[in-house]
Design an enzyme around this catalytic site. Sequence first.
Site, PDB file in Angstrom:
ATOM      1  N   ASP A 191     -11.392 -11.487  -4.823  1.00  0.00           N
ATOM      2  CA  ASP A 191     -12.811 -11.211  -4.568  1.00  0.00           C
ATOM      3  C   ASP A 191     -13.682 -11.243  -5.818  1.00  0.00           C
ATOM      4  O   ASP A 191     -14.902 -11.327  -5.717  1.00  0.00           O
ATOM      5  CB  ASP A 191     -12.972  -9.842  -3.903  1.00  0.00           C
ATOM      6  CG  ASP A 191     -12.417  -9.813  -2.493  1.00  0.00           C
ATOM      7  OD1 ASP A 191     -12.360 -10.884  -1.864  1.00  0.00           O
ATOM      8  OD2 ASP A 191     -12.030  -8.732  -2.025  1.00  0.00           O
TER       9      ASP A 191
ATOM     10  N   GLY B   2      -6.505 -37.882 -23.557  1.00  0.00           N
ATOM     11  CA  GLY B   2      -7.125 -36.964 -24.497  1.00  0.00           C
ATOM     12  C   GLY B   2      -7.415 -37.572 -25.848  1.00  0.00           C
ATOM     13  O   GLY B   2      -7.994 -36.913 -26.715  1.00  0.00           O
ATOM     14  N   GLY B   3      -6.995 -38.850 -26.060  1.00  0.00           N
ATOM     15  CA  GLY B   3      -7.195 -39.446 -27.376  1.00  0.00           C
ATOM     16  C   GLY B   3      -6.404 -38.691 -28.418  1.00  0.00           C
ATOM     17  O   GLY B   3      -5.208 -38.416 -28.256  1.00  0.00           O
TER      18      GLY B   3
ATOM     19  N   ARG C 235       0.857  -1.176   0.000  1.00  0.00           N
ATOM     20  CA  ARG C 235       0.000   0.000   0.000  1.00  0.00           C
ATOM     21  C   ARG C 235       0.899   1.234   0.000  1.00  0.00           C
ATOM     22  O   ARG C 235       1.979   1.222   0.593  1.00  0.00           O
ATOM     23  CB  ARG C 235      -0.893   0.018   1.239  1.00  0.00           C
ATOM     24  CG  ARG C 235      -1.646  -1.281   1.489  1.00  0.00           C
ATOM     25  CD  ARG C 235      -2.756  -1.539   0.495  1.00  0.00           C
ATOM     26  NE  ARG C 235      -3.444  -2.794   0.768  1.00  0.00           N
ATOM     27  CZ  ARG C 235      -4.427  -3.292   0.006  1.00  0.00           C
ATOM     28  NH1 ARG C 235      -4.811  -2.619  -1.065  1.00  0.00           N
ATOM     29  NH2 ARG C 235      -4.994  -4.426   0.312  1.00  0.00           N
TER      30      ARG C 235
END
Length: 815
Positions: free
Chosen positions: A200, A613-614, A122
Amino acid sequence: MTEPPPLEDELGPLRVNPEVAKRFAIRSDSIVPTVGREGTEIERLLYRGRSMAVFTSGGDSQGMNSAVRSVVRMGLYLGCKVYFIYEGYQGMVDGGDNIREADWNTVSDIIQRGGTIIGSARCKDFREREGRLKACANLLDKEITNLVCIGGDGSLTGANTFRAEWPSLVAELLSRGQITKEKAHNCGNIQIAGLVGSIDNDFCGTDMTIGTDTALQRIIEAIDAVNATAQSHQRAFVVEVMGRHCGYLALVAALASEADFCFIPEWPPPTNWQEILCQKLHHTRSTGTRLNIIVVAEGAIDREGKAISADMVREVIKKTLHYDTRTTVLGHVQRGGMPSAFDRLLGCRMGAEAVLALMEMTPESEPCVVSIDGNQMVRVPLMECVARTQAVQKAMDSKDWELAVKLRGRSFQRNLDTYRLLTKLHTPKEKDNLSGGKSFNFAVMNVGAPAGGMNAAVRSFVRMGLYHHCNIFGVHNSFDGLAEGQLKKMEWGDVSNWVMHGGSFLGTQKQLPLKNLAKINEVLKKFNIHALLIIGGFEAYNSVLELSRNRTKYESLRIPMCVIPCTISNNLPGTSLSLGSDTAVNEICHMIDKIKQSATGTKRRVFIIETMGGYCGYLATISALASGADNAYIFEEKFTVDDIKEDVTVITSKMRKGVQRYLIVRCEKASKNYTTEFVQQLFAEEGNGEFSTRVNILGHAQQGGNPTPFDRNMGTKLAARALEYLITQAKEFVNVETGEVKATERDTATLLGLRGRRVVFTPVEELAQETDFEHRLPLDQWWLKLRPLLRILAKHNSTYYTEALEVSEVDGETD
């Protein structure tokens, strides 16, 4: 299990429009007008000689390091000189060693780390003009006139103020003699591109902020854990999560954990919430439930604006119901730990696009924020987003709760509406009922390999159906079960605690219906089924296609049908994301992280990691990008022995410069001949002892684990959307009294998926024209455009193509 008795839910009355499903148009193209350079070719060193800097400000969030890495490496790829500004705005004001040039290795091995390696702080000094004057002087010293700011709305607002004042700050420094006329002329403007880093998810203009997904995973891991002890001891747990001004984390966590009650600041409960809460918890216990979960956002309030704390909720439960009640305050745990695959990928994509946005700006350009809308990267006006974000707080301050929810955007509204419906303890009156007083019979089944989110989707469909007076039949064991009549009428309590579990409680098999069509027709007729939802992978999509094509032969197939794509391979047309793929990518990244860690202290080692995933290279490509791997071998992008040998050359070069490991991810069917074993042997042969090679075949672990919050939430919302749409079609094509069904149009057999920036229903017959059935692949796969980014971030030569659209205005209506 009996039907839940009438009792209003904690979030107040819900007005349901009977025609709500009509807005879910087939192949909707209602996108906000945009202009941009999506797909524009960007060559290496295009912006040679320019300078830029990146800093993180405000609260840290997981995924910031991924964004920092992407900004640095994309900047270097474009030929820019890239600087770190350490400790946020404070470092900018203090200058000196806080502003240092970054190189390629500075950001090595950080993608999996939480927090931010360049620090955040800050800064009161920057809020004053004198502080901004010092910051300006420090940036001018390095000739930095392009800034990537990663932070929340306060940090981005500060950056915009800095940009607006810049010309006057430069003029003042010139008048003081601190800079030359030449420097004042050459550095007369500064450009700002923002990335929103905040757990958030409180920034309007983006669906997800960097860090939100990981924070949700931390919350869900905690709630899943306390579920076990709550179940054992018949306890109630009050879980407090972050969110002083935004209830997103609490709301989605409640959806993803089947919480009984949720307190959020945007939609407070009535002032008599204590009574409503206790009635609801008492009812759930009376149905046999042994536990209760209540999620409280730290900024929760009632309708009068009075604070509601976790301790207050605990005391109310203990005093009124005498339940053994415990409080868990998660605090900063939500900010910690390794980032999720989603946040890593988001940081990579946003960071690269932020650099391009900066380079393309002119002195007249407005600052922008790189955001995600659906699955589309977009550039949105910074201050318009800030203004909308601040408007939410103003609406809450004035107790205009409906406006506050609306300003949060359509995605937030949809989450809220879905949560309220799934936790209601009564069914709506006839005038509010989507089915219009008719009692439809719907069936739901799983087809294909198990994937995270299947159970969440079934639960949502069952409860939404019961809420709207439909009879929902669960089909066990896919088409074999359907042919044998293994249908069970589902009740409200039958799907309790389904969301958190992987696999398929209904049972699922990789099969098509063709051999059992006659039996299936008879069973559908016997149970008088009016619509069918199939949740699954390529077999599910192919099955609906085959069922729709046999409607002329079998009358019972003339019912509305819908597919929700659910497969870790993400290989279906009509959607950019399938349920289960997020869970699988996270599992792969966790395993790769461990593999990378195992190499710590090991000299010069190459890992070849094989994924499932083939023929589809989605898992290999996305997990490689999210884990910081160096390359991914896939079927869709052909490679030869020469390409593999080139990798050996790159590996050798990198290791001679100090790199100790190299990661290659290979899809299981990337090549018939260039197998994982062949690649390993070739590396060993061509490496000439420069490095050792190890193979890791990840196998079915990729299908396991609890579903991620993303897949739980996505499954919940897609099933709710499918239910609404099927009711709308059933009302048009099904005569309940006579049993006549006449759904034969193409748009009555659809796949529900995310296409670009919208979730839409697409006829499967239309999708058949977009499908390679031999290899079980869509002809167009959006993620292939990320492969140049993978190679660029791994220091390979490649050509990048811009991904982001420039949005002319923020509508807040993203789904």
